[in-house]
Design a protein around this motif. Sequence first.
Motif, short mmCIF file in Angstrom:
data_model
loop_
_atom_site.label_atom_id
_atom_site.label_comp_id
_atom_site.label_asym_id
_atom_site.label_seq_id
_atom_site.Cartn_x
_atom_site.Cartn_y
_atom_site.Cartn_z
N PRO A 129 24.86 -4.75 -19.96
CA PRO A 129 23.52 -4.73 -20.52
C PRO A 129 23.97 -5.13 -22.04
CG PRO A 129 24.78 -2.57 -20.34
CD PRO A 129 25.56 -3.51 -19.38
N ILE A 130 22.86 -5.59 -22.62
CA ILE A 130 23.04 -5.85 -24.35
C ILE A 130 21.98 -4.69 -25.00
CG2 ILE A 130 22.98 -7.45 -26.09
CD1 ILE A 130 23.51 -9.58 -23.93
N PHE A 131 22.32 -4.15 -26.13
CA PHE A 131 21.59 -3.04 -26.66
C PHE A 131 20.85 -3.51 -27.81
CE2 PHE A 131 25.32 -1.33 -24.63
CZ PHE A 131 24.57 -0.37 -23.69
N HIS A 132 19.78 -2.64 -27.77
CA HIS A 132 18.57 -2.96 -28.83
C HIS A 132 18.93 -2.46 -30.13
CE1 HIS A 132 15.54 -3.76 -25.87
NE2 HIS A 132 16.29 -3.39 -25.08
N PHE A 133 18.21 -2.62 -31.28
CA PHE A 133 18.43 -2.13 -32.53
C PHE A 133 17.12 -1.86 -33.34
CE2 PHE A 133 19.12 -3.76 -37.01
CZ PHE A 133 19.87 -2.51 -37.26
N LEU A 134 17.02 -0.59 -33.97
CA LEU A 134 16.03 -0.15 -34.78
C LEU A 134 14.59 -0.53 -34.01
CD1 LEU A 134 16.85 -1.13 -38.49
CD2 LEU A 134 17.06 1.03 -37.07
N ASN A 135 14.30 -0.42 -32.74
CA ASN A 135 13.22 -0.52 -32.05
C ASN A 135 12.64 -1.80 -32.13
OD1 ASN A 135 12.56 2.22 -31.58
ND2 ASN A 135 11.91 2.62 -33.82
N THR A 136 13.40 -2.87 -32.38
CA THR A 136 12.80 -4.38 -32.58
C THR A 136 13.87 -5.37 -31.98
OG1 THR A 136 14.01 -4.24 -34.88
CG2 THR A 136 11.53 -3.92 -34.55
N SER A 137 15.15 -5.62 -32.46
CA SER A 137 16.04 -6.58 -32.13
C SER A 137 15.27 -8.00 -32.13
CB SER A 137 16.52 -6.22 -30.78
OG SER A 137 17.48 -5.15 -30.46
N THR A 138 15.40 -8.51 -33.34
CA THR A 138 14.37 -9.78 -33.49
C THR A 138 15.60 -11.12 -33.59
OG1 THR A 138 14.65 -9.40 -35.94
CG2 THR A 138 12.70 -8.63 -34.67
N PHE A 139 16.93 -10.87 -33.58
CA PHE A 139 17.65 -12.22 -33.60
C PHE A 139 17.86 -12.62 -32.12
CE2 PHE A 139 20.28 -10.44 -37.23
CZ PHE A 139 19.24 -10.36 -38.18
N THR A 140 16.85 -13.05 -31.68
CA THR A 140 16.57 -13.77 -30.26
C THR A 140 15.29 -14.55 -29.90
OG1 THR A 140 16.58 -12.86 -27.92
CG2 THR A 140 15.66 -11.53 -29.57
N GLN A 141 15.09 -15.22 -29.01
CA GLN A 141 14.11 -16.09 -28.97
C GLN A 141 12.76 -15.08 -28.34
OE1 GLN A 141 15.82 -19.08 -26.60
NE2 GLN A 141 15.75 -20.75 -28.57
N TYR A 142 13.33 -14.32 -27.64
CA TYR A 142 12.39 -13.34 -26.87
C TYR A 142 12.88 -11.85 -27.22
CZ TYR A 142 9.84 -17.23 -24.56
OH TYR A 142 9.06 -18.20 -24.44
N THR A 143 12.00 -10.93 -27.22
CA THR A 143 12.62 -9.42 -27.35
C THR A 143 11.47 -8.53 -26.75
OG1 THR A 143 13.25 -7.97 -28.76
CG2 THR A 143 11.48 -9.20 -29.57
N VAL A 144 12.05 -7.62 -26.30
CA VAL A 144 10.85 -6.45 -25.71
C VAL A 144 10.94 -5.09 -26.71
CG1 VAL A 144 10.14 -4.82 -23.76
CG2 VAL A 144 11.12 -7.20 -23.29
N LEU A 145 9.63 -4.77 -27.07
CA LEU A 145 9.46 -3.61 -28.02
C LEU A 145 8.48 -2.68 -27.28
CD1 LEU A 145 9.66 -6.20 -29.73
CD2 LEU A 145 9.36 -4.65 -31.63
N LYS A 197 18.08 -17.90 -25.85
CA LYS A 197 19.27 -17.80 -26.92
C LYS A 197 19.03 -16.49 -27.64
CE LYS A 197 21.28 -21.71 -25.74
NZ LYS A 197 22.60 -21.87 -25.16
N ALA A 198 20.07 -16.03 -28.12
CA ALA A 198 20.03 -14.72 -28.69
C ALA A 198 21.33 -14.86 -29.77
CB ALA A 198 20.01 -13.55 -28.19
N ALA A 199 21.42 -14.01 -30.73
CA ALA A 199 22.52 -14.13 -31.68
C ALA A 199 23.08 -12.51 -31.25
CB ALA A 199 22.36 -14.24 -33.07
N VAL A 200 24.17 -12.48 -30.74
CA VAL A 200 24.60 -11.13 -30.03
C VAL A 200 25.65 -10.56 -31.08
CG1 VAL A 200 25.70 -10.12 -28.10
CG2 VAL A 200 23.84 -11.78 -27.88
N ALA A 201 25.92 -9.35 -31.45
CA ALA A 201 26.89 -8.89 -32.31
C ALA A 201 27.83 -8.21 -31.21
CB ALA A 201 26.36 -7.95 -33.38
N ARG A 202 29.11 -8.34 -31.03
CA ARG A 202 30.20 -8.08 -30.00
C ARG A 202 31.03 -7.10 -30.87
NH1 ARG A 202 29.36 -9.40 -25.11
NH2 ARG A 202 27.97 -10.66 -24.37
N GLY A 203 30.94 -7.01 -32.18
CA GLY A 203 31.96 -5.85 -32.72
C GLY A 203 31.90 -5.99 -34.43
N PRO A 204 32.25 -5.13 -34.88
CA PRO A 204 31.93 -4.55 -36.47
C PRO A 204 32.34 -6.01 -37.14
CG PRO A 204 33.36 -3.33 -35.71
CD PRO A 204 32.98 -3.82 -34.37
N GLY A 205 31.55 -6.62 -38.13
CA GLY A 205 31.98 -7.69 -38.78
C GLY A 205 32.25 -8.99 -38.08
N GLN A 206 32.45 -9.23 -36.82
CA GLN A 206 32.54 -10.42 -36.14
C GLN A 206 31.48 -11.22 -36.14
OE1 GLN A 206 33.79 -9.65 -31.78
NE2 GLN A 206 35.18 -7.89 -32.72
#
Length: 391
Positions: free
Chosen positions: A153-169, A22-31
């Motif tokens: 694809p779903i893109f990364h953020f600030l070298n981290t992307s932590t709104f997800t159960q698993y992430t790769v850094l 599970k991840a919390a995905v941003a799909r548009g500004p302010g959505q």
Amino acid sequence: MDAVDHISFESTDTAGKTITCKAAVARGPGQPLVIEDVQVAPPQKMEVRLKILFTSICHTDLTAWKGENEAQRVYPRILGHEAAGIVESVGEGVEDMKEGDHVIPIFHGECGDCICCRSQKTNACQKFGVNPLKSVMANDGKPRFSTEDGSSPIFHFLNTSTFTQYTVLDSACVVKIDSNAPLHKMSLLSCGVSTGVGAAWNVADVQPGSTVAIFGLGAVGLAVAEGARVRGVSKIIGVDINPDKFAKGKAVGITEFINPRDLQVSVHEKIGAITEGGVDYSFECVGKLEVLREAFLSTHLGWGLTVLLGIHPSPRLLPLHPMELFNGRQIIGSIFGGFKGKTQLPKLAQQCICGTLNLDEFITHQLPFDKINEALQLLVDGKSLRCLLHL
């Protein structure tokens, strides 16, 4: 909360395999962020895949979620950069971490090899420093996230992307910490607390008996106060237009409060009147040029130092005339509190374990991960410092 202090990792033989989580995905500004299943690829060379256990929301996440800077808009994207978790697996060449280690991700990495990392004068890193435009991994220019069916694809953020159960850094952006450290609090070291405490300790090097003014009493500003308190300063003045922040401020050592809306004079004039000409150090934690100028003028002629911490989205330049610097006041910027993440954060975590720093005041709310949009709204409404999300 004691139960979260003793966490072990049970291997599920996922190393080398794609994980669906599970991840919390941003799909548009302010959505509203969308909780959905995503695929997380295995780590490649010098990369680490983490199981995120706790994550929190910072104003930088809020800014990115709103899409305030059009040049930085990339969707779909997994935001988040404050977190704590456990190493699930490591890629080729990673030798300083292994499966099961307790870690925190950092948005401002430390490769250890570039000229900046080898210098003691800076915490900059030429390879893995903070870059809000970066949305893919350094190895191959591709993301490790994709939609559930693997088609997009779903893109990364600030070298981290932590709104997800698993992430790769990249391994340069992962810090191994003592397994005795309470992970639910360690997420704060990923950004806010380290940024504020480090600004006081490393950048300003505040001295015992000195005076401090902090403009903006969010998590970063209060962390500055906590760092200044530990250093034994004599006066900490907190400046904010939200009087609800003052109670929290007292808990971290702020001795006096100023609400600019209550004044008949400018803030710097008020501070000058109660400090015999100005404070020794001021910290701008708001991100507004008008506030930055007040912070600068609130310091004492001859030696005052202003530390810039707020993120300034405006294209406008510094509100200073060069001749004003001839009066002896100085101004300096700070990123991640001057900390070299991989080499210095483990010690900071130890200081939290032994009680040198008090992190309890910063976690004002706790929610399950699927309530992340409620957590965003708490920050928008100014009701939370940090809302800790449990994954």
